[in-house]
Enzyme design. Structure first.
Site, PDB file in Angstrom:
ATOM      1  N   LYS A  59      12.229 -22.062  62.624  1.00  0.00           N
ATOM      2  CA  LYS A  59      11.532 -23.159  62.105  1.00  0.00           C
ATOM      3  C   LYS A  59      12.100 -23.721  60.809  1.00  0.00           C
ATOM      4  CE  LYS A  59       8.492 -19.880  60.007  1.00  0.00           C
ATOM      5  NZ  LYS A  59       8.696 -20.155  58.561  1.00  0.00           N
TER       6      LYS A  59
ATOM      7  N   ASP B  51       9.368 -14.306  59.839  1.00  0.00           N
ATOM      8  CA  ASP B  51      10.317 -14.478  58.990  1.00  0.00           C
ATOM      9  C   ASP B  51      10.686 -13.005  58.155  1.00  0.00           C
ATOM     10  OD1 ASP B  51       9.752 -16.968  59.454  1.00  0.00           O
ATOM     11  OD2 ASP B  51       9.319 -17.597  57.431  1.00  0.00           O
TER      12      ASP B  51
ATOM     13  N   CYS C  78       4.090 -18.233  54.791  1.00  0.00           N
ATOM     14  CA  CYS C  78       4.412 -18.633  56.193  1.00  0.00           C
ATOM     15  C   CYS C  78       3.323 -17.795  57.316  1.00  0.00           C
ATOM     16  CB  CYS C  78       5.722 -18.202  56.646  1.00  0.00           C
ATOM     17  SG  CYS C  78       6.809 -19.276  55.860  1.00  0.00           S
TER      18      CYS C  78
END
Ligand SMILES: [Zn+2]
Length: 252
Positions: free
Chosen positions: A153, A55, A198
């Site tokens: 995701k 990310d 994450c």
């Protein structure tokens, strides 16, 4: 390792353990010390290793919708690490408009409050990383030309997904485990944003799936919401995640 619970942030707040320690196969390292005081990096990724870049998107750096303090600082570190890896996987948080993880989707709720979802407690975030937006694009300057896979995701509207492996319902896989296993990869090095969400969930799931798992601390930055960073390191340490620095890797 400790069984996963379904309760969002609290999943990493209830455990006690000794602090995470580096386990670097005999490497002599001074964690946290100036680079000049370190022994040369002795961890050498091989063909069975993958760098997972979590990310590193505009939404999570300054100017984005959910900026992580110092988030952009991971970019040069990750770019440098990339040269040491044959296999690189990138993830993107990739939400529908009106996603269930957004506070704006819950009447009366503000960002960083929580809501009870069918799968457990969900931290509510500002609207962020909406599919196809510039906010959801990878940060300019991230140079990973050899990356082989991008996993997106959080694209199911009613379920969040911090982990690159499994959505927050703890049932729905992203396919990453199968991809890595089919390619014979047994060791992952996790980097990116944010350390305590994450990155941590990805590292914990990697351990659960049997991967040797490193988190490269200086290639991550944290949100640190109500002690979430210390709790995440504690839980990762207990699960056998190895906490290292980029300089612990040969050639970096
Ligand atoms: Zn998200």
């Amino acid at each position: 390792m400790t069984p996963m619970t379904t309760a969002g942030l609290s999943r990493r707040l209830f455990l006690g353990s000794t602090a995470a320690t580096a386990a670097t196969a005999g490497a002599i390292v001074w964690l946290g010390g100036p680079r000049a005081l370190r022994a040369a990096g002795t961890i050498k990724p091989n063909a069975k290793s993958a760098l997972i870049v979590v990310d590193v998107q505009n939404c999570f750096v300054d100017g984005g919708t959910l900026p992580v303090k110092g988030g952009a600082d991971v970019v040069p570190v990750i770019n440098k690490l990339a040269g040491s890896f044959d296999n690189i996987v990138v993830t993107q948080d990739w939400h529908t408009p009106g996603h269930a993880s957004f506070a704006s989707s819950h009447a009366g709720k503000k960002p960083f409050e929580t809501a009870e979802m069918p799968y457990g407690t969900q931290v509510l975030w500002p609207d962020h990383c909406v599919q196809g937006s510039n906010d959801a694009a990878l940060v300019n300057g991230l140079k990973l030309p050899t990356a082989e896979l991008i996993i997106r995701k959080g694209f199911h509207k009613d379920v969040d997904s911090y982990s690159a492996f499994e959505e927050a319902d703890r049932k729905t896989g992203t396919g990453l485990a199968g991809y890595l296993k089919e390619r014979g990869i047994d060791t992952v090095f996790v980097t990116g944003l944010a350390t305590d969400f994450c990155v941590a969930w990805t590292a914990l799931d990697a351990r659960k799936l049997g991967f040797t798992t490193y988190v490269i601390e200086d290639a991550t930055r944290a949100i640190d919401l109500n002690g979430s960073l210390a709790a995440a390191w504690k839980q990762m340490g207990e699960a056998g995640v190895k906490r290292i620095q980029s300089g612990d890797i040969t050639g970096v």
